[in-house]
Design a protein around this motif. Structure first.
Motif, PDB file in Angstrom:
ATOM      1  N   MET A  36     -16.958  14.055  14.149  1.00 23.79           N
ATOM      2  CA  MET A  36     -17.118  12.967  13.215  1.00 23.79           C
ATOM      3  C   MET A  36     -15.801  12.194  13.138  1.00 23.79           C
ATOM      4  SD  MET A  36     -18.423  13.125   9.310  1.00 23.79           S
ATOM      5  CE  MET A  36     -19.689  11.905   9.162  1.00 23.79           C
ATOM      6  N   LYS A  37     -15.946  10.905  12.969  1.00 24.12           N
ATOM      7  CA  LYS A  37     -14.743  10.074  12.861  1.00 24.12           C
ATOM      8  C   LYS A  37     -14.452   9.763  11.394  1.00 24.12           C
ATOM      9  CE  LYS A  37     -14.884   8.200  17.482  1.00 24.12           C
ATOM     10  NZ  LYS A  37     -15.841   9.164  17.962  1.00 24.12           N
ATOM     11  N   TYR A  38     -13.152   9.640  11.106  1.00 19.84           N
ATOM     12  CA  TYR A  38     -12.687   9.369   9.740  1.00 19.84           C
ATOM     13  C   TYR A  38     -11.702   8.210   9.764  1.00 19.84           C
ATOM     14  CZ  TYR A  38     -14.602  13.948   8.687  1.00 19.84           C
ATOM     15  OH  TYR A  38     -15.450  15.019   8.546  1.00 19.84           O
ATOM     16  N   LEU A  39     -11.848   7.344   8.767  1.00 21.14           N
ATOM     17  CA  LEU A  39     -10.854   6.307   8.508  1.00 21.14           C
ATOM     18  C   LEU A  39      -9.871   6.890   7.500  1.00 21.14           C
ATOM     19  CD1 LEU A  39      -9.727   3.354   8.450  1.00 21.14           C
ATOM     20  CD2 LEU A  39     -11.321   2.959   6.564  1.00 21.14           C
ATOM     21  N   VAL A  40      -8.599   6.780   7.798  1.00 21.35           N
ATOM     22  CA  VAL A  40      -7.558   7.290   6.910  1.00 21.35           C
ATOM     23  C   VAL A  40      -6.682   6.115   6.492  1.00 21.35           C
ATOM     24  CG1 VAL A  40      -5.652   8.899   6.645  1.00 21.35           C
ATOM     25  CG2 VAL A  40      -7.596   9.493   8.131  1.00 21.35           C
ATOM     26  N   ASN A  41      -6.813   5.712   5.242  1.00 23.65           N
ATOM     27  CA  ASN A  41      -5.994   4.621   4.725  1.00 23.65           C
ATOM     28  C   ASN A  41      -4.671   5.157   4.216  1.00 23.65           C
ATOM     29  OD1 ASN A  41      -7.620   2.252   5.004  1.00 23.65           O
ATOM     30  ND2 ASN A  41      -8.963   3.102   3.425  1.00 23.65           N
ATOM     31  N   VAL A  42      -3.593   4.486   4.590  1.00 23.38           N
ATOM     32  CA  VAL A  42      -2.258   4.820   4.094  1.00 23.38           C
ATOM     33  C   VAL A  42      -2.029   3.979   2.841  1.00 23.38           C
ATOM     34  CG1 VAL A  42       0.204   4.826   4.593  1.00 23.38           C
ATOM     35  CG2 VAL A  42      -1.455   5.281   6.431  1.00 23.38           C
ATOM     36  N   ILE A  43      -1.847   4.631   1.706  1.00 27.56           N
ATOM     37  CA  ILE A  43      -1.737   3.952   0.411  1.00 27.56           C
ATOM     38  C   ILE A  43      -0.271   3.682   0.108  1.00 27.56           C
ATOM     39  CG2 ILE A  43      -2.220   4.134  -2.053  1.00 27.56           C
ATOM     40  CD1 ILE A  43      -4.439   6.209  -1.213  1.00 27.56           C
ATOM     41  N   ASP A  44       0.022   2.426  -0.219  1.00 23.99           N
ATOM     42  CA  ASP A  44       1.397   2.055  -0.539  1.00 23.99           C
ATOM     43  C   ASP A  44       1.377   0.915  -1.543  1.00 23.99           C
ATOM     44  OD1 ASP A  44       4.158   1.943  -0.510  1.00 23.99           O
ATOM     45  OD2 ASP A  44       4.313   1.792   1.666  1.00 23.99           O
ATOM     46  N   SER A  45       2.486   0.706  -2.203  1.00 27.19           N
ATOM     47  CA  SER A  45       2.618  -0.404  -3.146  1.00 27.19           C
ATOM     48  C   SER A  45       3.646  -1.417  -2.663  1.00 27.19           C
ATOM     49  CB  SER A  45       3.025   0.118  -4.531  1.00 27.19           C
ATOM     50  OG  SER A  45       4.270   0.781  -4.446  1.00 27.19           O
ATOM     51  N   ARG A  46       4.201  -1.171  -1.455  1.00 24.90           N
ATOM     52  CA  ARG A  46       5.173  -2.083  -0.867  1.00 24.90           C
ATOM     53  C   ARG A  46       4.789  -2.310   0.590  1.00 24.90           C
ATOM     54  NH1 ARG A  46       9.808   1.718  -1.024  1.00 24.90           N
ATOM     55  NH2 ARG A  46       8.070   3.103  -0.742  1.00 24.90           N
ATOM     56  N   SER A  47       5.134  -3.441   1.113  1.00 19.58           N
ATOM     57  CA  SER A  47       4.859  -3.720   2.519  1.00 19.58           C
ATOM     58  C   SER A  47       6.100  -3.440   3.348  1.00 19.58           C
ATOM     59  CB  SER A  47       4.453  -5.184   2.698  1.00 19.58           C
ATOM     60  OG  SER A  47       3.218  -5.398   2.069  1.00 19.58           O
ATOM     61  N   SER A  48       5.866  -3.015   4.573  1.00 19.16           N
ATOM     62  CA  SER A  48       6.958  -2.731   5.512  1.00 19.16           C
ATOM     63  C   SER A  48       8.025  -1.854   4.874  1.00 19.16           C
ATOM     64  CB  SER A  48       7.570  -4.044   6.018  1.00 19.16           C
ATOM     65  OG  SER A  48       6.593  -4.832   6.645  1.00 19.16           O
ATOM     66  N   SER A  49       7.592  -0.820   4.172  1.00 19.93           N
ATOM     67  CA  SER A  49       8.522   0.024   3.415  1.00 19.93           C
ATOM     68  C   SER A  49       8.933   1.282   4.164  1.00 19.93           C
ATOM     69  CB  SER A  49       7.899   0.410   2.075  1.00 19.93           C
ATOM     70  OG  SER A  49       6.746   1.193   2.290  1.00 19.93           O
ATOM     71  N   GLY A  50       8.416   1.488   5.374  1.00 17.67           N
ATOM     72  CA  GLY A  50       8.730   2.699   6.113  1.00 17.67           C
ATOM     73  C   GLY A  50      10.192   2.758   6.548  1.00 17.67           C
ATOM     74  N   THR A  51      10.720   3.966   6.561  1.00 14.17           N
ATOM     75  CA  THR A  51      12.097   4.180   6.990  1.00 14.17           C
ATOM     76  C   THR A  51      12.123   4.605   8.460  1.00 14.17           C
ATOM     77  OG1 THR A  51      12.101   6.520   6.440  1.00 14.17           O
ATOM     78  CG2 THR A  51      12.699   4.969   4.658  1.00 14.17           C
ATOM     79  N   ALA A  52      13.289   4.598   9.053  1.00 10.63           N
ATOM     80  CA  ALA A  52      13.435   5.044  10.439  1.00 10.63           C
ATOM     81  C   ALA A  52      13.044   6.515  10.574  1.00 10.63           C
ATOM     82  CB  ALA A  52      14.869   4.820  10.914  1.00 10.63           C
ATOM     83  N   GLU A  53      13.410   7.331   9.591  1.00  9.53           N
ATOM     84  CA  GLU A  53      13.061   8.755   9.624  1.00  9.53           C
ATOM     85  C   GLU A  53      11.536   8.930   9.543  1.00  9.53           C
ATOM     86  OE1 GLU A  53      15.303   7.476   7.384  1.00  9.53           O
ATOM     87  OE2 GLU A  53      17.125   8.133   8.422  1.00  9.53           O
ATOM     88  N   GLU A  54      10.885   8.137   8.718  1.00 11.25           N
ATOM     89  CA  GLU A  54       9.421   8.222   8.615  1.00 11.25           C
ATOM     90  C   GLU A  54       8.775   7.790   9.927  1.00 11.25           C
ATOM     91  OE1 GLU A  54       9.251   7.384   3.802  1.00 11.25           O
ATOM     92  OE2 GLU A  54       8.867   5.738   5.198  1.00 11.25           O
ATOM     93  N   ALA A  55       9.321   6.780  10.587  1.00 11.17           N
ATOM     94  CA  ALA A  55       8.767   6.327  11.870  1.00 11.17           C
ATOM     95  C   ALA A  55       8.840   7.433  12.910  1.00 11.17           C
ATOM     96  CB  ALA A  55       9.499   5.080  12.354  1.00 11.17           C
ATOM     97  N   VAL A  56       9.945   8.161  12.939  1.00 16.19           N
ATOM     98  CA  VAL A  56      10.082   9.282  13.875  1.00 16.19           C
ATOM     99  C   VAL A  56       9.058  10.363  13.556  1.00 16.19           C
ATOM    100  CG1 VAL A  56      11.616  11.163  14.597  1.00 16.19           C
ATOM    101  CG2 VAL A  56      12.513   8.822  14.385  1.00 16.19           C
ATOM    102  N   ALA A  57       8.897  10.679  12.281  1.00 16.27           N
ATOM    103  CA  ALA A  57       7.930  11.701  11.869  1.00 16.27           C
ATOM    104  C   ALA A  57       6.503  11.263  12.177  1.00 16.27           C
ATOM    105  CB  ALA A  57       8.094  12.000  10.378  1.00 16.27           C
ATOM    106  N   ILE A  58       6.198   9.996  11.983  1.00 15.51           N
ATOM    107  CA  ILE A  58       4.853   9.480  12.279  1.00 15.51           C
ATOM    108  C   ILE A  58       4.591   9.529  13.779  1.00 15.51           C
ATOM    109  CG2 ILE A  58       3.401   7.403  12.253  1.00 15.51           C
ATOM    110  CD1 ILE A  58       4.827   6.722   9.543  1.00 15.51           C
ATOM    111  N   ASP A  59       5.569   9.157  14.596  1.00 15.29           N
ATOM    112  CA  ASP A  59       5.395   9.240  16.057  1.00 15.29           C
ATOM    113  C   ASP A  59       5.101  10.682  16.479  1.00 15.29           C
ATOM    114  OD1 ASP A  59       5.762   6.529  16.392  1.00 15.29           O
ATOM    115  OD2 ASP A  59       7.865   6.697  17.009  1.00 15.29           O
ATOM    116  N   ALA A  60       5.831  11.636  15.914  1.00 12.24           N
ATOM    117  CA  ALA A  60       5.598  13.051  16.239  1.00 12.24           C
ATOM    118  C   ALA A  60       4.201  13.488  15.783  1.00 12.24           C
ATOM    119  CB  ALA A  60       6.670  13.927  15.599  1.00 12.24           C
ATOM    120  N   PHE A  61       3.798  13.029  14.604  1.00 14.62           N
ATOM    121  CA  PHE A  61       2.459  13.360  14.121  1.00 14.62           C
ATOM    122  C   PHE A  61       1.395  12.748  15.023  1.00 14.62           C
ATOM    123  CE2 PHE A  61      -1.245  12.242  11.474  1.00 14.62           C
ATOM    124  CZ  PHE A  61      -1.695  13.525  11.212  1.00 14.62           C
TER     125      PHE A  61
END
Length: 109
Positions: free
Chosen positions: A1-26
């Motif tokens: 089954m496929k799932y849509l996963v929405n990333v919830i935030d209150s700011r735009s373009s708020s990701g950090t460099a460390e989060e980008a690395v962690a997201i790439d690994a994920f």
């Protein structure tokens, strides 16, 4: 089954460099496990356009369809055998992106 996963935030373009690395690994983990379908970030909702073509003439308006304090700042579409696996995967996804996530099954025929 496929799932849509929405990333919830209150700011735009708020990701950090460390989060980008962690997201790439994920994302690599999702690909390796055969769960990856697609993912992307979304622009700020203030640059969205709502199209209503239900009437005789289309109505096109600037801005989001609803005003909220939080919005979908990005999304994944994943493939998982069931909701339990999807939730386990996206618990790690939430840690990686440092955001709350909404997991919603896609309707399938």
């Amino acid at each position: 089954m496929k799932y849509l996963v929405n990333v919830i935030d209150s700011r735009s373009s708020s990701g950090t460099a460390e989060e980008a690395v962690a997201i790439d690994a994920f994302n690599d983990r999702l690909r390796a496990g055969g769960h990856w379908v697609f993912a992307a970030g979304l622009a700020d909702p203030t640059v969205s356009t709502v199209v209503d073509g239900r009437g005789d003439a289309p109505v096109i308006t600037d801005g989001p369809f609803v005003e909220t304090k939080e919005w979908a700042a990005g999304f994944w579409i994943i493939d998982a055998p069931d909701l339990d696996v999807a939730l386990e995967l996206m618990t790690a996804g939430s840690r990686a992106c440092n955001r709350r996530l909404e997991v919603r099954p896609l309707l399938e025929e």
